[in-house]
Design a protein around this motif. Structure first.
Motif, PDB file in Angstrom:
ATOM      1  N   MET A 135     -19.755 -19.240  -7.826  1.00 49.84           N
ATOM      2  CA  MET A 135     -18.503 -18.388  -8.356  1.00 49.84           C
ATOM      3  C   MET A 135     -17.532 -19.135  -9.341  1.00 49.84           C
ATOM      4  N   VAL A 136     -17.304 -18.398 -10.232  1.00 48.80           N
ATOM      5  CA  VAL A 136     -16.305 -19.138 -11.354  1.00 48.80           C
ATOM      6  C   VAL A 136     -15.087 -19.398 -10.845  1.00 48.80           C
ATOM      7  N   CYS A 137     -14.465 -20.428 -11.274  1.00 47.61           N
ATOM      8  CA  CYS A 137     -13.311 -20.928 -10.489  1.00 47.61           C
ATOM      9  C   CYS A 137     -12.104 -21.376 -11.678  1.00 47.61           C
ATOM     10  N   SER A 138     -11.035 -20.958 -11.471  1.00 48.31           N
ATOM     11  CA  SER A 138      -9.814 -21.213 -12.250  1.00 48.31           C
ATOM     12  C   SER A 138      -9.381 -22.793 -12.217  1.00 48.31           C
ATOM     13  N   MET A 139      -9.035 -23.482 -13.042  1.00 50.54           N
ATOM     14  CA  MET A 139      -8.306 -24.614 -13.003  1.00 50.54           C
ATOM     15  C   MET A 139      -7.208 -24.686 -12.186  1.00 50.54           C
ATOM     16  N   THR A 140      -6.192 -23.627 -12.038  1.00 55.43           N
ATOM     17  CA  THR A 140      -4.973 -23.645 -11.401  1.00 55.43           C
ATOM     18  C   THR A 140      -5.333 -23.391  -9.677  1.00 55.43           C
ATOM     19  N   GLY A 141      -4.684 -24.101  -9.037  1.00 53.25           N
ATOM     20  CA  GLY A 141      -4.905 -23.633  -7.440  1.00 53.25           C
ATOM     21  C   GLY A 141      -3.789 -24.639  -6.861  1.00 53.25           C
ATOM     22  N   PHE A 142      -3.646 -24.181  -5.571  1.00 54.91           N
ATOM     23  CA  PHE A 142      -2.976 -24.955  -4.523  1.00 54.91           C
ATOM     24  C   PHE A 142      -3.601 -24.956  -3.152  1.00 54.91           C
ATOM     25  N   LYS A 174      -2.498 -29.262  -5.779  1.00 55.68           N
ATOM     26  CA  LYS A 174      -2.170 -28.428  -6.794  1.00 55.68           C
ATOM     27  C   LYS A 174      -2.849 -28.891  -8.149  1.00 55.68           C
ATOM     28  N   SER A 175      -3.008 -27.959  -8.869  1.00 60.14           N
ATOM     29  CA  SER A 175      -3.927 -28.639 -10.072  1.00 60.14           C
ATOM     30  C   SER A 175      -3.310 -27.445 -11.292  1.00 60.14           C
ATOM     31  N   VAL A 176      -3.663 -27.846 -12.441  1.00 54.52           N
ATOM     32  CA  VAL A 176      -3.486 -27.186 -13.582  1.00 54.52           C
ATOM     33  C   VAL A 176      -4.579 -27.472 -14.566  1.00 54.52           C
ATOM     34  N   ASN A 177      -4.364 -26.764 -15.700  1.00 50.64           N
ATOM     35  CA  ASN A 177      -5.535 -27.189 -16.787  1.00 50.64           C
ATOM     36  C   ASN A 177      -5.353 -28.434 -17.297  1.00 50.64           C
ATOM     37  N   HIS A 178      -6.879 -28.856 -17.676  1.00 53.11           N
ATOM     38  CA  HIS A 178      -6.949 -30.215 -18.121  1.00 53.11           C
ATOM     39  C   HIS A 178      -8.412 -30.112 -18.916  1.00 53.11           C
ATOM     40  N   ARG A 179      -8.512 -30.893 -19.871  1.00 51.05           N
ATOM     41  CA  ARG A 179      -9.804 -31.005 -20.467  1.00 51.05           C
ATOM     42  C   ARG A 179     -11.053 -31.792 -19.451  1.00 51.05           C
ATOM     43  N   TYR A 180     -10.617 -32.769 -18.727  1.00 44.31           N
ATOM     44  CA  TYR A 180     -11.187 -33.536 -17.888  1.00 44.31           C
ATOM     45  C   TYR A 180     -10.941 -33.312 -16.430  1.00 44.31           C
ATOM     46  N   CYS A 181     -11.401 -34.348 -15.299  1.00 47.04           N
ATOM     47  CA  CYS A 181     -10.838 -34.325 -14.154  1.00 47.04           C
ATOM     48  C   CYS A 181     -10.044 -35.351 -14.022  1.00 47.04           C
ATOM     49  N   ASP A 182      -8.734 -35.285 -13.992  1.00 43.87           N
ATOM     50  CA  ASP A 182      -7.920 -36.314 -13.965  1.00 43.87           C
ATOM     51  C   ASP A 182      -7.105 -35.976 -12.537  1.00 43.87           C
ATOM     52  N   TYR A 227     -14.374 -30.380  -4.355  1.00 43.95           N
ATOM     53  CA  TYR A 227     -13.462 -29.264  -4.499  1.00 43.95           C
ATOM     54  C   TYR A 227     -13.125 -28.948  -5.930  1.00 43.95           C
ATOM     55  N   ALA A 228     -13.374 -29.953  -6.723  1.00 44.91           N
ATOM     56  CA  ALA A 228     -12.955 -29.608  -8.191  1.00 44.91           C
ATOM     57  C   ALA A 228     -13.671 -30.545  -9.160  1.00 44.91           C
ATOM     58  N   GLU A 278     -10.400 -21.927  -2.440  1.00 44.08           N
ATOM     59  CA  GLU A 278     -10.204 -20.722  -2.241  1.00 44.08           C
ATOM     60  C   GLU A 278      -9.285 -19.954  -3.417  1.00 44.08           C
ATOM     61  N   SER A 279      -8.174 -20.477  -3.382  1.00 40.17           N
ATOM     62  CA  SER A 279      -7.164 -20.119  -4.570  1.00 40.17           C
ATOM     63  C   SER A 279      -7.755 -20.083  -5.726  1.00 40.17           C
ATOM     64  N   ARG A 280      -8.512 -20.996  -6.072  1.00 39.94           N
ATOM     65  CA  ARG A 280      -9.006 -21.270  -7.504  1.00 39.94           C
ATOM     66  C   ARG A 280     -10.257 -20.298  -7.655  1.00 39.94           C
ATOM     67  N   GLN A 281     -10.785 -19.921  -6.724  1.00 42.58           N
ATOM     68  CA  GLN A 281     -11.893 -18.996  -6.688  1.00 42.58           C
ATOM     69  C   GLN A 281     -11.309 -17.470  -6.873  1.00 42.58           C
ATOM     70  N   LYS A 282     -10.390 -17.363  -6.061  1.00 47.41           N
ATOM     71  CA  LYS A 282      -9.797 -15.951  -6.284  1.00 47.41           C
ATOM     72  C   LYS A 282      -9.300 -15.770  -7.715  1.00 47.41           C
ATOM     73  N   GLU A 283      -8.562 -16.691  -8.226  1.00 48.76           N
ATOM     74  CA  GLU A 283      -7.973 -16.535  -9.540  1.00 48.76           C
ATOM     75  C   GLU A 283      -9.131 -16.692 -10.617  1.00 48.76           C
ATOM     76  N   GLY A 284     -10.011 -17.294 -10.352  1.00 51.23           N
ATOM     77  CA  GLY A 284     -11.358 -17.280 -11.232  1.00 51.23           C
ATOM     78  C   GLY A 284     -12.054 -16.000 -11.146  1.00 51.23           C
ATOM     79  N   GLU A 285     -12.000 -15.368  -9.947  1.00 47.19           N
ATOM     80  CA  GLU A 285     -12.706 -13.922  -9.993  1.00 47.19           C
ATOM     81  C   GLU A 285     -11.966 -12.943 -10.650  1.00 47.19           C
ATOM     82  N   ASN A 286     -10.426 -13.140 -10.834  1.00 44.20           N
ATOM     83  CA  ASN A 286      -9.608 -12.034 -11.591  1.00 44.20           C
ATOM     84  C   ASN A 286      -9.871 -12.368 -12.955  1.00 44.20           C
ATOM     85  N   LEU A 287     -10.026 -13.748 -13.398  1.00 44.43           N
ATOM     86  CA  LEU A 287     -10.061 -14.094 -14.719  1.00 44.43           C
ATOM     87  C   LEU A 287     -11.557 -13.684 -15.538  1.00 44.43           C
ATOM     88  N   ALA A 288     -12.401 -13.961 -14.599  1.00 44.55           N
ATOM     89  CA  ALA A 288     -13.813 -13.350 -14.835  1.00 44.55           C
ATOM     90  C   ALA A 288     -14.001 -11.890 -15.178  1.00 44.55           C
TER      91      ALA A 288
END
Length: 291
Positions: free
Chosen positions: A1-8, A25-33, A56-57, A145-155
Motif C-alpha cells: 500500500m502506498v504510504c504518505s511520509m506524514t504520520g503520527f 511523528k514524521s514529515v517529508n524528507h528526501r531520506y530516512c532521518d 514502519y518507515a 496506519e495513519s501514513r497508509q490512510k493518507e497515502g490512500e487518499n493521495l493515491a
C-alpha cells in the motif's frame, strides 16, 4: 500500500513499576532521518529503537519522543563541586576587576544553576526493553496506519489527475492533424496572394507542408505521455515505497509536456498544453508527500 511520509502514532504503558509513553511523528524528507529523544536511563536502547523504527518507515523526517519513568526509584541530590568552583573563580575575578568585596556564602552559591542536581538512582535492565519495544510497536502500528490512510487518499487524488491528464493528451491528439491542415490552407492562401492567383506548384506546397508537419509533430511526445500515465497507475498499485520512482516519472512527463507546448502553433493547443503543465505540477507536488 502506498504510504504518505506524514504520520503520527502514540502509545503508553503503565504498571506498578514504570510508566512508558512513546510518540512518533514524521514529515517529508528526501531520506530516512530519525531523531530519538529519550531519558538517559534508557539511552543504551537507542540503537535497537532506531532499528525497530525502520520496520514502519523507509523515508521521511521521523521524530520519536520517549518518556520512561521508574515508579519505584527515588531521586538523589548531587553536589557538582567543579561547577561551584567555576562560579567561585569568576566571582573572585569580578571582585578584582571592579574592586568589590563579597562574602561567598554557601547558600548564595547553591542558588546558581547546576550546583545541585537531582539524579535518578536507576539504570534500566535488559529485560525492560521488552516493555519498551511493546509500546514502540503499538505506536509504530498507529503511525503506519495513519501514513497508509493518507497515502490512500493521495493515491486516489493522483489517479484522478492521471485521468485528467490523459483527457488533455487525447484532445491534443485529436487536434494534431488539424494543425497541419490549417497550415496547408494558410500557406496556399499566402502563395496565391503573392502570385496573384497564377498557377501554383502543388508539389512545392506539399513539400513545405511535410517539412512543417515534421517540425510540429508531437506523436512521439504524446505516446510517451500515455506510457508515463500508465506507469504512474501501475506504480501506485505496488505495495512498497514509490515516491522516488514516481518523482522521476513526473519529471519525464513534464519534459514531454514542455516539448509539446514548444511545438504548439495554435492557441487551442497552447491553452491545452498550459493546462497539461499545470496538472503535472500539481502531481509533482503530491508525489513529494509519498514515501
Amino acid at each position: 500500500m502506498v504510504c504518505s511520509m506524514t504520520g503520527f502514532g502514540r502509545s503508553e504503558y503503565l504498571d506498578d513499576e514504570k510508566k512508558i509513553i512513546i510518540e512518533i511523528k514524521s514529515v517529508n524528507h528526501r531520506y530516512c532521518d530519525i531523531s530519538v529523544k529519550l531519558p538517559r536511563t534508557i539511552s543504551r536502547f537507542e540503537p535497537e529503537i532506531r532499528k525497530r523504527l525502520k520496520l514502519y518507515a523507509e523515508r521521511g523526517k521521523i521524530d520519536v519522543f520517549i518518556t520512561y519513568q521508574n515508579l519505584k526509584t527515588s531521586e538523589t541530590v548531587k553536589y557538582n563541586k567543579e561547577i561551584a568552583g567555576e562560579y567561585m573563580n569568576y566571582l573572585r575575578q569580578i571582585g578584582e576587576d571592579f574592586g568589590l568585596e563579597e562574602d561567598f556564602k554557601p547558600t548564595v552559591i547553591a542558588r546558581f544553576p547546576d550546583v545541585f542536581s537531582l539524579e535518578e538512582n536507576y539504570s534500566a535492565e535488559d529485560e525492560e526493553y521488552t516493555d519498551i519495544q511493546k509500546v514502540l510497536d503499538e505506536a509504530g502500528e498507529m503511525f503506519l496506519e495513519s501514513r497508509q490512510k493518507e497515502g490512500e487518499n493521495l493515491a486516489k487524488d493522483l489517479l484522478d489527475k492521471m485521468d485528467e491528464i490523459e483527457e488533455l493528451v487525447n484532445r491534443i491528439e485529436e487536434l494534431a492533424p488539424q494543425i497541419v491542415e490549417e497550415y496547408r490552407e494558410k500557406l496556399t492562401a499566402k502563395v496565391q496572394d503573392i502570385l496573384e492567383n497564377r498557377d501554383i506548384d502543388e508539389a512545392r506546397i506539399v513539400q513545405e507542408v511535410v517539412i512543417y508537419a515534421d517540425r510540429v509533430a508531437v506523436d512521439e511526445e504524446l505516446v510517451r505521455l500515455h506510457s508515463h500515465i500508465q506507469a504512474v497507475r501501475d506504480i501506485l498499485s505496488e505495495d512498497k515505497a514509490v515516491g522516488r520512482k514516481l518523482d522521476f516519472i513526473v519529471q519525464e512527463m513534464n519534459r514531454e509536456a514542455n516539448t509539446t507546448l514548444s511545438k504548439s502553433d495554435t492557441k487551442e493547443v497552447t491553452d491545452i498544453g498550459i493546462d497539461l503543465k499545470t496538472l503535472i505540477e500539481k502531481v509533482r507536488e503530491q508525489v513529494q508527500n509519498l514515501e
